[in-house]
Design an enzyme around this catalytic site. Structure first.
Site, short mmCIF file in Angstrom:
data_model
loop_
_atom_site.label_atom_id
_atom_site.label_comp_id
_atom_site.label_asym_id
_atom_site.label_seq_id
_atom_site.Cartn_x
_atom_site.Cartn_y
_atom_site.Cartn_z
N SER A 1 -24.12 43.67 -64.08
CA SER A 1 -23.86 45.00 -64.63
C SER A 1 -22.64 45.66 -63.99
O SER A 1 -21.53 45.24 -64.18
CB SER A 1 -25.13 45.86 -64.49
N ASP B 1 -9.01 40.95 -64.40
CA ASP B 1 -8.12 41.03 -65.56
C ASP B 1 -6.75 41.61 -65.20
O ASP B 1 -5.73 41.22 -65.77
CB ASP B 1 -8.76 41.91 -66.64
N LYS C 1 -24.98 40.58 -67.43
CA LYS C 1 -25.58 41.76 -68.07
C LYS C 1 -24.45 42.70 -68.49
O LYS C 1 -23.94 43.47 -67.71
CB LYS C 1 -26.53 42.50 -67.13
#
Length: 468
Positions: free
Chosen positions: A303, A314, A328
């Site tokens: 999460s 990224d 998740k």
């Protein structure tokens, strides 16, 4: 988890108010819901619920509490959707609020349940439990003279918590001690240690985040500042350990990511209705001042942990090392039901800045390093859970941008070992030198060197639809 508190109206409120059959069907709220649902059998289904409810009340072998029956029905409806939607009664809702605040009145013990007793996992430093000599492995058998046998762990925890300054007596059974130990403790305000930090070799800041509550970002900032002051020769890098971090508050994940990212997107969500989708962008500033960062992940990183790892990966602000995370990638909105607890409902999916969905796939590490040579423990991930949401990634409206190259010094990855040696010592949490993943992260972060002043490559900005 995204904390978005709304006033919930509709059929669930009618159920929790105890309305059945006739009153339920004449409710304007239910009638409106039936009309907008475009289902001709709506009233038949509601009549079915009322009929079953009345039969249970009248004919079950033992008397049935109306509230328990309705709450069980609501939970069944929600748990049939996905693993993370649920109903919280008033007590569970209060407990959730306590956990996210990051402080509560209590004794300072992390506990589990074993053999009907409350087992101490660890006392928290500088708390009543730690000062009284409570030790890991202790079994709490009685609270104020009352046996905990037959008591749920939640009930036991609730009894140990309480107002600051109030007293409680614990009876403890300890291995190697023949007689029970009785301790009288006074409750204090407890702030669980969600940030743990230390210097590794006087040049690398090691910061472990155990969860994301309201104290996480401030605690991490403070820890980094202290470690910077302690490093006499200056820091060469940062290791951010998110292993076994189950997540928590979305806003804290965003703030932690924003601390290290100077510009660009951090995370976005896509909901059922496009107008409910959201995107969060970084503000200028990097508290690490460009130092190399390695993020540690494993199957227990979930999460909010995956949001941080995905954002830093990224933007190529950090190298992710370890194994694939839990996966998740769904948003749970908490909707209070006045007087009746709250509804936790899955309302959206998370996406990393490049457009990757976290759901059911997780974050793949840039450098895979196993914790031990043979992992005998079978650990489920999100995709293994019953009724887990499917993965949704690339669409014409939401293309996924390729990640920029790692751009590491030549030969550095060749120095990283991916599997412990056969004679490697067993992992001991008190001995960092036995933590194989951490040791490889140290090799990596020290070899990365201080980055150049030029900004790191950013994922293409046209990857997002305009409605986000």
């Amino acid at each position: 988890m995204r904390r978005k508190f709304r006033t919930m109206t509709g059929i669930a409120v009618a159920f929790t108010a105890g309305a059945v059959a006739g009153p339920l069907l004449t409710s304007p709220v239910v009638q409106a819901w039936a009309q907008t649902s475009n289902r001709e059998d709506t009233y038949k289904l509601l009549n079915l619920f009322g009929d079953v409810f009345e039969r249970v009340r009248a004919e079950y072998v033992d008397p049935v509490n109306d509230r328990d029956a309705v709450e069980n029905a609501i939970n069944g409806m929600l748990q049939g959707l996905d693993p993370h939607s649920s109903y919280m009664n008033a007590r569970n809702f209060r407990d959730m609020q306590v956990q996210t605040r990051g402080e509560f009145g209590g004794l300072g013990i992390e506990v589990s349940q074993e053999g009907g007793y409350v087992k101490v996992i660890s006392p928290i430093d500088d708390t009543p439990a730690a000062r009284a000599g409570v030790k890991p492995g202790d079994l709490i058998t009685n609270l104020n003279g009352t046996s905990v046998q037959g008591m749920s762990l939640q009930d036991a925890v609730e009894q140990m918590r309480g107002e600051r300054g109030t007293a409680i007596k614990l009876t403890i059974r300890r291995e190697g001690t023949p007689a029970p130990i009785e301790l009288n403790l006074t409750r204090e305000v407890i702030r669980p240690q969600v940030v743990r930090s230390r210097l590794e070799g006087n040049d690398v800041a090691y910061i472990r985040l155990t969860s994301f509550n309201e104290q996480t970002d401030a605690g991490m900032r403070k820890a980094l500042q202290q470690l910077r002051q302690q490093a006499s020769g200056g820091l060469k890098g940062i290791i951010l350990d998110l292993r076994n971090n189950p997540g928590g508050l979305l806003d804290q994940a965003i703030q932690v990511s924003d601390d290290f990212i100077d510009q660009g997107e951090i995370v976005s969500t896509r909901a059922r209705r496009p107008e409910d989708s959201q995107r969060w962008n970084a503000r200028a500033g990097d508290i690490a001042q460009g130092l190399p960062i390695v993020v540690l992940t494993n199957a227990g990183s979930a999460s909010a942990s995956e949001i941080v790892a995905g954002a830093l990966q990224d933007h190529r602000r950090a190298v992710v090392l370890g194994v694939r995370s839990f996966g998740k990638g769904s948003v749970q909105t908490v909707m209070p039901l006045p007087g009746n607890g709250a509804l936790r409902l899955t309302t959206a999916r998370y996406y990393t800045p490049s457009g990757r969905s976290i759901q059911a796939t997780g974050i793949e590490p840039d450098v895979e390093v196993l914790a031990q040579r043979q992992d005998t423990a079978v650990r489920d991930r999100e995709a293994d859970l019953r009724r887990a949401l499917r993965h949704e990634d690339t669409t014409p409206q939401h293309p996924v941008a390729p990640l920029p190259p790692l751009n590491l010094p030549q030969g550095l990855l060749d120095r990283i070992q991916h599997t412990p040696a056969e004679n490697a010592p067993a992992f001991d949490p008190t001995k960092p030198e036995t933590d194989f993943q951490l040791q490889q992260a140290l090799v990596l972060v020290r070899g990365m060197g201080t980055p150049q002043a030029a900004p790191a490559p950013q994922p293409p900005q046209q990857r997002r639809a305009s409605n986000l």
